[in-house]
Design an enzyme around this catalytic site. Sequence first.
Site, PDB file in Angstrom:
ATOM      1  N   TYR A  27     -20.600  53.485  12.764  1.00 54.27           N
ATOM      2  CA  TYR A  27     -19.836  54.623  12.526  1.00 54.27           C
ATOM      3  C   TYR A  27     -20.864  55.470  13.338  1.00 54.27           C
ATOM      4  O   TYR A  27     -20.247  56.708  13.960  1.00 54.27           O
ATOM      5  CB  TYR A  27     -20.854  55.085  11.150  1.00 54.27           C
ATOM      6  CG  TYR A  27     -20.176  55.854  10.439  1.00 54.27           C
ATOM      7  CD1 TYR A  27     -18.631  56.213  10.852  1.00 54.27           C
ATOM      8  CD2 TYR A  27     -20.667  56.940  10.207  1.00 54.27           C
ATOM      9  CE1 TYR A  27     -17.802  57.643  10.123  1.00 54.27           C
ATOM     10  CE2 TYR A  27     -20.236  58.015   9.690  1.00 54.27           C
ATOM     11  CZ  TYR A  27     -19.322  58.139   9.350  1.00 54.27           C
ATOM     12  OH  TYR A  27     -18.373  59.404   8.668  1.00 54.27           O
ATOM     13  N   SER A  58     -19.795  64.722  11.370  1.00 56.28           N
ATOM     14  CA  SER A  58     -20.708  64.168  10.084  1.00 56.28           C
ATOM     15  C   SER A  58     -21.905  64.385  10.518  1.00 56.28           C
ATOM     16  O   SER A  58     -22.253  64.537  12.105  1.00 56.28           O
ATOM     17  CB  SER A  58     -20.397  62.538  10.813  1.00 56.28           C
ATOM     18  OG  SER A  58     -21.794  62.525   9.722  1.00 56.28           O
TER      19      SER A  58
HETATM   20  N1  LIG Z   1     -17.225  61.219   2.763  1.00 54.81           N
HETATM   21  C1  LIG Z   1     -18.664  61.660   3.327  1.00 54.81           C
HETATM   22  O1  LIG Z   1     -19.920  61.505   3.469  1.00 54.81           O
HETATM   23  C2  LIG Z   1     -18.326  61.539   4.976  1.00 54.81           C
HETATM   24  C3  LIG Z   1     -19.531  62.555   5.700  1.00 54.81           C
HETATM   25  C4  LIG Z   1     -19.046  62.761   7.326  1.00 54.81           C
HETATM   26  C5  LIG Z   1     -17.863  62.774   7.555  1.00 54.81           C
HETATM   27  N2  LIG Z   1     -17.186  62.082   6.556  1.00 54.81           N
HETATM   28  C6  LIG Z   1     -15.935  61.879   7.773  1.00 54.81           C
HETATM   29  O2  LIG Z   1     -14.850  62.683   7.198  1.00 54.81           O
HETATM   30  C7  LIG Z   1     -13.525  62.090   6.879  1.00 54.81           C
HETATM   31  C8  LIG Z   1     -12.363  61.827   6.137  1.00 54.81           C
HETATM   32  O3  LIG Z   1     -13.325  61.044   5.200  1.00 54.81           O
HETATM   33  P1  LIG Z   1     -13.674  61.135   3.708  1.00 54.81           P
HETATM   34  O4  LIG Z   1     -15.233  61.502   3.159  1.00 54.81           O
HETATM   35  O5  LIG Z   1     -12.441  61.808   3.197  1.00 54.81           O
HETATM   36  O6  LIG Z   1     -13.475  59.232   2.862  1.00 54.81           O
HETATM   37  P2  LIG Z   1     -12.166  58.664   2.701  1.00 54.81           P
HETATM   38  O7  LIG Z   1     -11.451  59.473   1.142  1.00 54.81           O
HETATM   39  O8  LIG Z   1     -11.968  57.484   2.759  1.00 54.81           O
HETATM   40  O9  LIG Z   1     -10.786  59.332   3.599  1.00 54.81           O
HETATM   41  C9  LIG Z   1     -10.192  58.641   4.519  1.00 54.81           C
HETATM   42  C10 LIG Z   1      -9.133  58.980   5.092  1.00 54.81           C
HETATM   43  O10 LIG Z   1      -8.999  58.364   6.905  1.00 54.81           O
HETATM   44  C11 LIG Z   1      -7.992  57.806   6.573  1.00 54.81           C
HETATM   45  N3  LIG Z   1      -7.495  56.892   7.535  1.00 54.81           N
HETATM   46  C12 LIG Z   1      -8.058  56.071   8.057  1.00 54.81           C
HETATM   47  N4  LIG Z   1      -8.283  55.095   9.023  1.00 54.81           N
HETATM   48  C13 LIG Z   1      -6.892  56.284   9.773  1.00 54.81           C
HETATM   49  C14 LIG Z   1      -6.066  55.904  10.369  1.00 54.81           C
HETATM   50  N5  LIG Z   1      -5.615  54.507  10.897  1.00 54.81           N
HETATM   51  N6  LIG Z   1      -4.602  56.447  10.229  1.00 54.81           N
HETATM   52  C15 LIG Z   1      -4.557  57.257   9.649  1.00 54.81           C
HETATM   53  N7  LIG Z   1      -5.460  57.286   8.833  1.00 54.81           N
HETATM   54  C16 LIG Z   1      -6.814  56.646   8.547  1.00 54.81           C
HETATM   55  C17 LIG Z   1      -7.374  57.063   4.801  1.00 54.81           C
HETATM   56  O11 LIG Z   1      -6.204  56.433   4.512  1.00 54.81           O
HETATM   57  P3  LIG Z   1      -6.031  55.423   4.298  1.00 54.81           P
HETATM   58  O12 LIG Z   1      -5.957  55.978   1.960  1.00 54.81           O
HETATM   59  O13 LIG Z   1      -4.548  54.736   4.459  1.00 54.81           O
HETATM   60  O14 LIG Z   1      -6.785  54.668   4.216  1.00 54.81           O
HETATM   61  C18 LIG Z   1      -7.834  58.410   4.061  1.00 54.81           C
HETATM   62  O15 LIG Z   1      -6.691  59.494   4.047  1.00 54.81           O
HETATM   63  C19 LIG Z   1     -13.986  60.823   7.850  1.00 54.81           C
HETATM   64  O16 LIG Z   1     -13.654  60.816   9.611  1.00 54.81           O
HETATM   65  C20 LIG Z   1     -14.951  60.518   8.080  1.00 54.81           C
HETATM   66  O17 LIG Z   1     -15.478  60.288   8.539  1.00 54.81           O
HETATM   67  C21 LIG Z   1     -17.760  61.819   5.529  1.00 54.81           C
END
Ligand SMILES: NC(=O)c1ccc[n+]([C@@H]2O[C@H](COP(=O)([O-])OP(=O)(O)OC[C@H]3O[C@@H](n4cnc5c(N)ncnc54)[C@H](OP(=O)(O)O)[C@@H]3O)[C@@H](O)[C@H]2O)c1
Length: 275
Positions: A150, A137
């Site tokens: 985080y 991130s």
């Molecule tokens: N959105 C942002 O602003 C942002 C910015 C920077 C970085 N990120 C990073 O991007 C990545 C994806 O996030 P996103 O924004 O796409 O959010 P998201 O839509 O909430 O997706 C998160 C994914 O991670 C899965 N997950 C959570 N805990 C898990 C576990 N123990 N084992 C396997 N899967 C698990 C969730 O599965 P479930 O459906 O089962 O919960 C979901 O598929 C994360 O690492 C996050 O930190 C996001």
Amino acid sequence: MTKTVLITGTSSGIGRATALHFQRQGWNVAATMRSPDQEAAKVDSLTKLERVILLKLDVTDYSAIASAVNETIDRFGGINVLVNNAGYGMFGTFEAATPEQIQRQFSTNVFGLMETTRAVLPHFRDRRNGVIVNVASVGGRVAFPLYSLYHSTKWAIEGFSESLQHELLDFNIRVKIIEPGPIKTDFYERSAYRSSNSNLPEYDAFSDRVLAKLNLIGNTGASPEIVAKTIYKASTDNSGKLRYPPDLLAKQLLFARKLLPDFLFTKIIRRSTGV
Ligand SMILES: NC(=O)c1ccc[n+]([C@@H]2O[C@H](COP(=O)([O-])OP(=O)(O)OC[C@H]3O[C@@H](n4cnc5c(N)ncnc54)[C@H](OP(=O)(O)O)[C@@H]3O)[C@@H](O)[C@H]2O)c1
């Protein structure tokens, strides 16, 4: 030969967009997630696409990690790229977090990523080829208030990846770090956890004010497809480049971080987050 990617956390957001993008580029996709049954029931389920397999994987379950890696190799003949994407945000004041919440944040975002990496390394080393893409991130290099847990996981991923790249160089295994800014996904709602010790009203005014600002920033985020395209680029550009900030805000923040002295950067963070 058709290439194969294994992605963690493909039920929504960046992981799902990445699975779709690689599939459209003609790749085999091992789309792993905690609840494949829920995915299979969706109208636009990934199961309906050619060259995609759904595998059950909670990254805190180490035997499930080994099974998912082996099943992918058996099914597609190998893995070319691992995308460590699964993760969530634990937010709120640090003092209000329980030891279990702290453990869980690290178990998912850091230890799960490390174990999945460990599971593919023997395969990549045998082949003298592979790319490990770690979704960190912009919050792995700059820090906002109320995200101390985080941020510490994402900073850990930065240090882990930056060091790991050196020892894998001779095996032609590349390590990449993706550094998104705010992206419009379930991250800020369904997936978000808040530190839960509610006996600390002293923090309430601060928390309410700052979280309202942070959620506002999150809601104006870029699309997950931008991140998916960047992950694809990092996986295929054959370069030694390590860091990839996908969206404009991430690029601007990292530029400001590099340019400005600490006291000035801190002032900007405080002003923009309502501290
Ligand atoms: N959105 C942002 O602003 C942002 C910015 C920077 C970085 N990120 C990073 O991007 C990545 C994806 O996030 P996103 O924004 O796409 O959010 P998201 O839509 O909430 O997706 C998160 C994914 O991670 C899965 N997950 C959570 N805990 C898990 C576990 N123990 N084992 C396997 N899967 C698990 C969730 O599965 P479930 O459906 O089962 O919960 C979901 O598929 C994360 O690492 C996050 O930190 C996001």
